[in-house]
Structure formats: C-alpha cells, structure tokens
Design a protein around this motif. Structure first.
Motif, PDB file in Angstrom:
ATOM      1  N   LEU A  51      43.058  28.503  50.519  1.00 14.95           N
ATOM      2  CA  LEU A  51      42.654  28.544  49.122  1.00 14.95           C
ATOM      3  C   LEU A  51      42.428  29.980  48.649  1.00 14.95           C
ATOM      4  CD1 LEU A  51      40.149  25.527  49.048  1.00 14.95           C
ATOM      5  CD2 LEU A  51      42.454  25.613  48.077  1.00 14.95           C
ATOM      6  N   THR A  52      41.878  30.801  49.522  1.00 17.52           N
ATOM      7  CA  THR A  52      41.647  32.194  49.167  1.00 17.52           C
ATOM      8  C   THR A  52      42.959  32.903  48.871  1.00 17.52           C
ATOM      9  OG1 THR A  52      39.628  32.280  50.511  1.00 17.52           O
ATOM     10  CG2 THR A  52      40.659  34.378  49.946  1.00 17.52           C
ATOM     11  N   ARG A  53      43.971  32.676  49.710  1.00 13.39           N
ATOM     12  CA  ARG A  53      45.280  33.281  49.463  1.00 13.39           C
ATOM     13  C   ARG A  53      45.943  32.685  48.226  1.00 13.39           C
ATOM     14  NH1 ARG A  53      45.753  32.364  55.000  1.00 13.39           N
ATOM     15  NH2 ARG A  53      47.123  30.585  54.546  1.00 13.39           N
ATOM     16  N   GLU A  54      45.810  31.384  48.052  1.00 14.86           N
ATOM     17  CA  GLU A  54      46.479  30.697  46.939  1.00 14.86           C
ATOM     18  C   GLU A  54      45.998  31.192  45.593  1.00 14.86           C
ATOM     19  OE1 GLU A  54      47.020  26.124  45.238  1.00 14.86           O
ATOM     20  OE2 GLU A  54      46.263  26.479  47.277  1.00 14.86           O
ATOM     21  N   PHE A  55      44.692  31.427  45.469  1.00 17.43           N
ATOM     22  CA  PHE A  55      44.133  31.865  44.192  1.00 17.43           C
ATOM     23  C   PHE A  55      43.944  33.379  44.122  1.00 17.43           C
ATOM     24  CE2 PHE A  55      42.821  27.403  44.397  1.00 17.43           C
ATOM     25  CZ  PHE A  55      43.212  26.965  43.142  1.00 17.43           C
ATOM     26  N   GLY A  56      44.467  34.115  45.088  1.00 18.01           N
ATOM     27  CA  GLY A  56      44.402  35.562  45.053  1.00 18.01           C
ATOM     28  C   GLY A  56      43.023  36.143  45.254  1.00 18.01           C
ATOM     29  N   LEU A  57      42.132  35.373  45.856  1.00 12.65           N
ATOM     30  CA  LEU A  57      40.765  35.838  46.046  1.00 12.65           C
ATOM     31  C   LEU A  57      40.619  36.800  47.214  1.00 12.65           C
ATOM     32  CD1 LEU A  57      38.944  32.423  45.467  1.00 12.65           C
ATOM     33  CD2 LEU A  57      39.295  34.274  43.825  1.00 12.65           C
ATOM     34  N   ASP A  58      41.703  37.000  47.963  1.00 13.36           N
ATOM     35  CA  ASP A  58      41.644  37.950  49.070  1.00 13.36           C
ATOM     36  C   ASP A  58      41.950  39.368  48.618  1.00 13.36           C
ATOM     37  OD1 ASP A  58      44.218  37.218  48.413  1.00 13.36           O
ATOM     38  OD2 ASP A  58      45.001  37.445  50.447  1.00 13.36           O
ATOM     39  N   GLN A  59      42.330  39.537  47.364  1.00  9.52           N
ATOM     40  CA  GLN A  59      42.614  40.854  46.815  1.00  9.52           C
ATOM     41  C   GLN A  59      41.331  41.532  46.345  1.00  9.52           C
ATOM     42  OE1 GLN A  59      45.694  42.190  46.846  1.00  9.52           O
ATOM     43  NE2 GLN A  59      46.558  40.321  47.764  1.00  9.52           N
ATOM     44  N   PRO A  60      41.331  42.868  46.240  1.00  8.18           N
ATOM     45  CA  PRO A  60      40.174  43.562  45.644  1.00  8.18           C
ATOM     46  C   PRO A  60      39.929  43.083  44.216  1.00  8.18           C
ATOM     47  CG  PRO A  60      41.653  45.118  46.724  1.00  8.18           C
ATOM     48  CD  PRO A  60      42.372  43.798  46.703  1.00  8.18           C
ATOM     49  N   VAL A  61      38.693  43.177  43.778  1.00  7.25           N
ATOM     50  CA  VAL A  61      38.336  42.658  42.459  1.00  7.25           C
ATOM     51  C   VAL A  61      39.124  43.362  41.366  1.00  7.25           C
ATOM     52  CG1 VAL A  61      36.451  42.374  40.804  1.00  7.25           C
ATOM     53  CG2 VAL A  61      36.050  41.945  43.230  1.00  7.25           C
ATOM     54  N   TRP A  62      39.290  44.684  41.486  1.00 10.49           N
ATOM     55  CA  TRP A  62      40.002  45.416  40.437  1.00 10.49           C
ATOM     56  C   TRP A  62      41.457  44.969  40.337  1.00 10.49           C
ATOM     57  CZ3 TRP A  62      44.297  48.245  41.724  1.00 10.49           C
ATOM     58  CH2 TRP A  62      44.445  48.618  43.068  1.00 10.49           C
ATOM     59  N   ARG A  63      42.055  44.649  41.483  1.00 11.69           N
ATOM     60  CA  ARG A  63      43.437  44.167  41.442  1.00 11.69           C
ATOM     61  C   ARG A  63      43.501  42.749  40.876  1.00 11.69           C
ATOM     62  NH1 ARG A  63      46.980  45.187  46.676  1.00 11.69           N
ATOM     63  NH2 ARG A  63      46.573  47.307  45.914  1.00 11.69           N
ATOM     64  N   GLN A  64      42.515  41.936  41.199  1.00 16.96           N
ATOM     65  CA  GLN A  64      42.468  40.597  40.613  1.00 16.96           C
ATOM     66  C   GLN A  64      42.373  40.684  39.086  1.00 16.96           C
ATOM     67  OE1 GLN A  64      39.632  37.823  42.375  1.00 16.96           O
ATOM     68  NE2 GLN A  64      39.576  39.036  44.260  1.00 16.96           N
ATOM     69  N   TYR A  65      41.560  41.636  38.605  1.00 15.29           N
ATOM     70  CA  TYR A  65      41.399  41.770  37.148  1.00 15.29           C
ATOM     71  C   TYR A  65      42.691  42.245  36.494  1.00 15.29           C
ATOM     72  CZ  TYR A  65      40.072  43.574  32.611  1.00 15.29           C
ATOM     73  OH  TYR A  65      40.019  43.843  31.271  1.00 15.29           O
TER      74      TYR A  65
END
Length: 307
Positions: A51-65
């Motif tokens: 789930l973390t990989r699927e929703f991109g939650l493993d990326q740094p917060v700034w990259r997620q934003y």
C-alpha cells in the motif's frame, strides 16, 4: 480593470501553492494513512509495504507534494483509499454543498441586511435593542445546538419538515439546514450592516441628498445603503468559503452527503488524498471569492478604482 484582474490572478499563484503545501504537510503528519486502511487490525508488513508503494507514501514528502501539485494542474486529484477517484466524490458532494451554501447566503443577505438597515436607521429604539440581543444569543449558541433544536422541533415534534435530508437534497429540503448554517453569519451581517448604516447616516453625501429633497427610499438605497455595503460584502465574500468548508456539523446533523461529510470521512479514515483534494478546491473558492469582492468594491463605491 483588466490589468488589475490579471495581476490579482498572478498573485493567487503563490498563495495557492503556499496554502496547499501547508495543508499537505499538516495532513501528512496526522498519522499513518496505511494504518487507517486496516481499521482496528494492524496491517501485516507485506500489505503495508504494498500500500505504501501503491500510494507513493514511500517517497519524501516534498516529492509527494510536487507529484500531487502536478496532477492537480491536469485535473487529477488522486484516488481515495477505497479505489474511488476523488473527482468522482467531488462530483457527487460539491453540488449538494453548493446548493446548501446558496440557501445559506441568500438567507444571510436578505435577512441580515434587512435587519441591519432597520436597526441602523432606528438606532437606540426598542427594535434595535431587541435585534441586538437576539443576534448576541445566536452568536453565543453553538451551531450543533441550534441544528439539533430545529431538527427536534420542526422535524420531529411539529412535522413541518423532514428530520433529515434525502440524497437528492433539493432546495426545499435545504431551507432549515441553510438557516442553521447561516445563523451565526446572519447575526454578524446584521450587526455589521447596522454599524455601517449608523456611521454613514452622518456623512456629507447623505446629508446633501436629504437637503436636495430626494425621496427617503432613494436616499437609503442609492446613497446610504450602497456605500454601507462595502464592509458587508467583504464579510460575505470571505464567508462563502467558510460556509462550504464549515458545513461539517450541519451536514452531519441533517445527514447531508456533501463536502463536510466527505471531509469528515477523510479525516476519520486518514485518507490524505480526499482531504487534501477537497481542501484544495476550497482554497480556490476562497481566492476567487476574494477577487469577486474586490471587483464589487468599484461597483458599490464610485470612489474606488482598480488600476
């Protein structure tokens, strides 16, 4: 005027980026979104990693934003944790909340300004004192108390209206919820209009209009009320976004599946995509409402010119 609008639109860009960044950071530090997906049970490591990989939650917060902001510019607000597109949730909830907000704003404008004019022209009279006391009571009583009381009296005991709103949420069904939502703002509009009317009654242009022998209704509507509405319009314009975003309590009381309901569900389930997506649209509503208010200044007061 055109250059002013373009300049204001350009000024909105850093405000929009800063507001959405702040919201994104606040939502992401609320807790572990993956843990919210599993409910009371703890996710096993394999499921949590997937789930973390699927929703991109493993990326740094700034990259997620940055990824989220790029998707927003293309109209993609992401996918909720239940697999449903956030835009689909918006398509079903925003029309309901917009209708509720329209009802609330109409009540706020018609009743609030009317009472404000009456009390402003009759300052110190019994009607002025009575309205001031009533508005103070309305401001002091929490929204959930007002909503539950009207629901009990009008919907349950007297049967004048349904205790809850149907999924269609027609304008007729939204009158009572709209009154509950607009109650506090209505009280503020009344008091603000009263103060502005009382101050402008002593202005030179009003005294000149009276001295010229103009009819009383024309003096009030053309010369007194027009200039007195500038601070009132400012309040109402900024209140539109507040009504849309602050309807959580009202929508919960009357079982209205609007923006407030979706925000509540998103916060409860730690669904970051839903919360950030809905709040992003509300930020846009705030910015556009403020722009509209600034443009109305020139219409209400001829002395104001936008260059």
């Amino acid at each position: 005027m055109g250059r002013y609008v373009v300049r204001r639109l350009l000024q909105m860009i850093p405000v929009f980026v800063g507001a959405t960044l702040l919201i994104f950071l606040m939502v992401n530090v609320m807790g572990d979104p993956v843990a919210g997906l599993c409910g009371d049970r703890q996710c096993d490591p394999a499921t949590a990693a997937r789930l973390t990989r699927e929703f991109g939650l493993d990326q740094p917060v700034w990259r997620q934003y940055l990824t989220y902001l790029g998707n927003v510019l293309t109209g993609d607000f992401g996918t909720a944790f239940n697999g449903q597109k956030v835009t689909e949730l918006m398509a079903t909830s925003f029309p309901v909340t917009i209708r509720l907000t329209l009802v609330a704003v109409v009540i706020e404008i018609v009743v609030g300004i009317t009472l404000g004019v009456v009390t402003g022209l009759g300052r110190g009279r019994p009607v002025d004192t009575t309205v001031l006391l009533l508005t103070l009571v309305v401001i002091s009583v929490p929204t959930f108390v007002t909503g539950l009381l009207l629901q009990l009296l009008l919907g349950v005991r007297w049967g004048w209206t349904g205790p809850s709103v149907s999924p269609d949420a027609t304008f007729g069904e939204l009158v009572v919820p709209g009154l509950v939502l607009a109650a506090v703002s209505l009280a503020y509009v009344t008091r603000l209009t009263r103060t502005s009317i009382a101050e402008n009654r002593r202005s030179d242009h009003v005294r000149t209009a009276v001295a010229k022998g103009l009819p009383r209704h024309r003096v009030i509507t053309r010369h007194l009320l027009r200039n007195s509405l500038v601070p009132v319009v400012t309040f109402i314009g900024t209140d539109i976004g507040a009504l849309m975003g602050g309807a959580i309590v009202t929508e919960r009381i009357f079982n209205i599946h609007g923006v407030g309901f979706q925000l509540y569900q998103g916060i409860l389930r730690q669904n970051t995509q839903t919360v950030v997506g809905f709040v992003t649209v509300l930020v846009l509503v705030f910015l556009l409402a403020n722009l509209l208010v600034d443009l109305l200044y020139a219409v209400l007061d001829p002395r104001i010119r936008h260059v």
